[in-house]
Design a protein around this motif. Structure first.
Motif, PDB file in Angstrom:
ATOM      1  N   GLN A 250      -8.620   0.946  -1.871  1.00 34.95           N
ATOM      2  CA  GLN A 250      -8.877   0.478  -3.229  1.00 34.95           C
ATOM      3  C   GLN A 250      -7.605   0.093  -3.949  1.00 34.95           C
ATOM      4  O   GLN A 250      -7.586  -0.837  -4.744  1.00 34.95           O
ATOM      5  CB  GLN A 250      -9.612   1.585  -4.015  1.00 34.95           C
ATOM      6  N   ASN A 251      -6.555   0.842  -3.685  1.00 35.71           N
ATOM      7  CA  ASN A 251      -5.290   0.573  -4.359  1.00 35.71           C
ATOM      8  C   ASN A 251      -4.349  -0.330  -3.541  1.00 35.71           C
ATOM      9  O   ASN A 251      -3.208  -0.528  -3.929  1.00 35.71           O
ATOM     10  CB  ASN A 251      -4.576   1.892  -4.672  1.00 35.71           C
ATOM     11  N   ASP A 252      -4.831  -0.821  -2.386  1.00 39.11           N
ATOM     12  CA  ASP A 252      -4.000  -1.693  -1.559  1.00 39.11           C
ATOM     13  C   ASP A 252      -4.114  -3.142  -2.044  1.00 39.11           C
ATOM     14  O   ASP A 252      -5.071  -3.508  -2.735  1.00 39.11           O
ATOM     15  CB  ASP A 252      -4.430  -1.616  -0.090  1.00 39.11           C
ATOM     16  N   GLU A 253      -3.139  -3.961  -1.642  1.00 33.56           N
ATOM     17  CA  GLU A 253      -3.117  -5.354  -2.082  1.00 33.56           C
ATOM     18  C   GLU A 253      -2.602  -6.245  -0.948  1.00 33.56           C
ATOM     19  O   GLU A 253      -1.620  -5.922  -0.278  1.00 33.56           O
ATOM     20  CB  GLU A 253      -2.187  -5.502  -3.291  1.00 33.56           C
TER      21      GLU A 253
ATOM     22  N   SER B 276       0.846  -1.196   0.000  1.00 32.91           N
ATOM     23  CA  SER B 276       0.000   0.000   0.000  1.00 32.91           C
ATOM     24  C   SER B 276       0.879   1.243   0.000  1.00 32.91           C
ATOM     25  O   SER B 276       1.992   1.242   0.552  1.00 32.91           O
ATOM     26  CB  SER B 276      -0.913   0.005   1.228  1.00 32.91           C
ATOM     27  N   ASN B 277       0.373   2.323  -0.633  1.00 30.57           N
ATOM     28  CA  ASN B 277       1.071   3.598  -0.616  1.00 30.57           C
ATOM     29  C   ASN B 277       1.162   4.170   0.797  1.00 30.57           C
ATOM     30  O   ASN B 277       2.029   5.001   1.084  1.00 30.57           O
ATOM     31  CB  ASN B 277       0.376   4.608  -1.536  1.00 30.57           C
TER      32      ASN B 277
END
Length: 481
Positions: A290-293, A256-257
């Motif tokens: 949403q952009n995490d993995e 994640s950012n």
């Protein structure tokens, strides 16, 4: 006489871990090289472990402890029995062996033999009209009793004195040992515990001494740990490696950012880490951006079982203990297909005969001579020491063995080699230690009291009786009580 001093194996300055690194055959300077095995040990000398290292291995490594206690336990587990032509004497000697706690004493004696290379048993003989002088030989003619037997190891033995006078009948034999012990004394004036050393010379007739791994010219035996050190090292490596695999068997990664943002602020990173640990250490739902993995990573286990099996095979070859026994094969009934277990029991049986029997028979001879115990010359009577069976076959194997024996005897009867009566007696005679035993259960049913027999019957009976072993003579005498 010549004085042979036992060199104490004191702890070296290097720790055991550092010594392991020095002799590690998998180290970079030895791996895949053309060097000989002698280069694996510094200066080509034999590997030696000092007393502290031996004790550390035995205390910290459960497998190392098992390989010295298992053979000793199996050799003494089912005990032994003294038999002679005097049933009352049998009961007396067998009870005395129990009173001396002989099974546990000899189990410790055999265990110390493997662990330290040298083990001893102190014989507490009581002599009549004579003070206990350990420097003098035990006077067996005036022996009253054996009060105790105590095991001890080589750590308290300073010197072993061997007779090197070539004109002596005891040339080359051990004459005595010097034992050093400390007596704990509490110093009231200085409020401290002190040790007062005590050294005594013990004549060889007052103790038993067993050695293991003693080479020609050596003053003492060698611990089995020195021989199987590499095999035990593999056990440690396997334990540590499998533990690491289990620890990292499955874990999750979180990309994640927010990680990059939190890295600039230690408090924010700790807060994020705590939240992630709370959510991602279970299989429950994780709430992420949403952009995490989130990815789950597992360790590949292919081939690990083969490596573990190699470790056990290596240890089994080093110790003469089959892998099935090391891994907890239940003792007792053994099936006919378990040849490795049967071979192990055959090995233990040979160790009983070659290692244990001489010491047990020496103790029994002292008990027979003791005036308050046997009060008899052991050479004047027929006696023997029998080890109780180590194992028995399961019922299926017994049935198969009986069937094969019956079929073989039937074939011998049909071809005329045996009569039906001889085949009958041979089938009932299951005592392998007495192949000529003529007194079967059926023939004993019609035995008349001795006084009712004719002279010819008495002579025939005495002839058969004299041909029996002491064990079967006792059994036979009980038929006429």
């Amino acid at each position: 006489m010549a004085n042979k001093r036992i060199k104490k194996k004191q702890a070296s300055k290097d720790s055991l871990d550092e010594k392991v690194k020095i002799v590690d055959s998998m180290a970079d300077d030895h791996s895949a090289s053309a060097k000989s095995y002698s280069n694996l040990v510094p200066h080509g000398s034999y590997r030696e472990l000092d007393d502290n290292q031996i004790q550390q291995l035995d205390h910290d490594n459960h497998v190392a402890h098992m390989v010295i206690t298992m053979p000793a336990t199996d050799m003494t587990r089912n005990g032994w029995e003294f038999t002679s032509d005097n049933e009352d004497l049998d009961d007396l000697i067998n009870q005395k062996l129990k009173d001396l706690n002989s099974q546990n004493v000899f189990a410790q004696f055999l265990s110390d033999r493997l662990k330290w290379g040298d083990s001893f048993i102190a014989i507490g003989g009581i002599e009549g009209q004579k003070n206990d002088d350990s420097e003098e030989p035990l006077d067996t003619d005036n022996l009253l009793d054996v009060q105790y037997i105590q095991p001890f190891d080589r750590r308290i033995v300073g010197n072993i004195i061997t007779n090197l006078w070539p004109f002596s009948p005891t040339y080359g034999k051990e004459a005595n040992i010097q034992v050093t012990v400390g007596n704990s004394v509490y110093d009231l004036e200085n409020n401290m515990q002190t040790e007062n050393g005590l050294m005594k010379t013990i004549d060889a007739s007052r103790y038993m001494h067993a050695e293991y791994g003693r080479d020609e010219g050596d003053d003492q035996g060698h611990s089995i740990y020195e021989t199987i050190f590499d095999a035990l090292k593999l056990v440690d490596i396997a334990n540590w490696s499998v533990g690491q695999i289990m620890n990292d068997l499955s874990f999750k990664t979180y990309s994640s950012n927010s990680i990059d943002t939190a890295s600039a602020d230690p408090k924010q990173l700790a807060k994020l880490s705590g939240m992630m640990n709370y959510q991602f250490t279970t299989e429950s739902l994780a709430l992420i951006g949403q952009n995490d993995e989130v990815a789950k990573v597992g360790t590949q286990l292919t081939g690990v079982d083969s490596l573990i099996s190699f470790m056990w095979d290596n240890l089994s070859a080093a110790t003469n203990i089959p892998k099935t026994v090391l891994l907890g094969q239940q003792s007792g009934k053994v099936s006919g297909t378990q040849t490795d277990v049967q071979n192990y029991y055959s090995y233990i049986k040979s160790q009983q005969e070659n290692v244990l029997r001489p010491f047990l028979e020496r103790l029994i001879r002292l008990l027979l001579r003791a005036k308050n115990v046997g009060n008899v010359d052991p050479d004047s009577i027929n006696w023997e020491l029998n080890f109780n069976p180590l194992w028995e076959q399961d019922s299926q194997t017994n049935a198969q063995t009986s069937l094969a024996k019956a079929q073989g005897l039937s074939a011998l009867v049909q071809c005329g080699a045996l009569s039906p009566e001889e085949a009958h007696d041979a089938f009932l005679d299951t005592d392998k230690n007495n192949a000529q035993n003529a007194f079967t259960g059926d023939s004993a049913d019609d035995i008349k009291p001795f006084e009712q027999l004719t002279d010819s019957e008495k002579n025939e009976l005495v002839k058969k009786y004299n041909g029996e072993t002491a064990k079967h003579q006792n059994w036979f005498k009980r038929l006429f009580k």
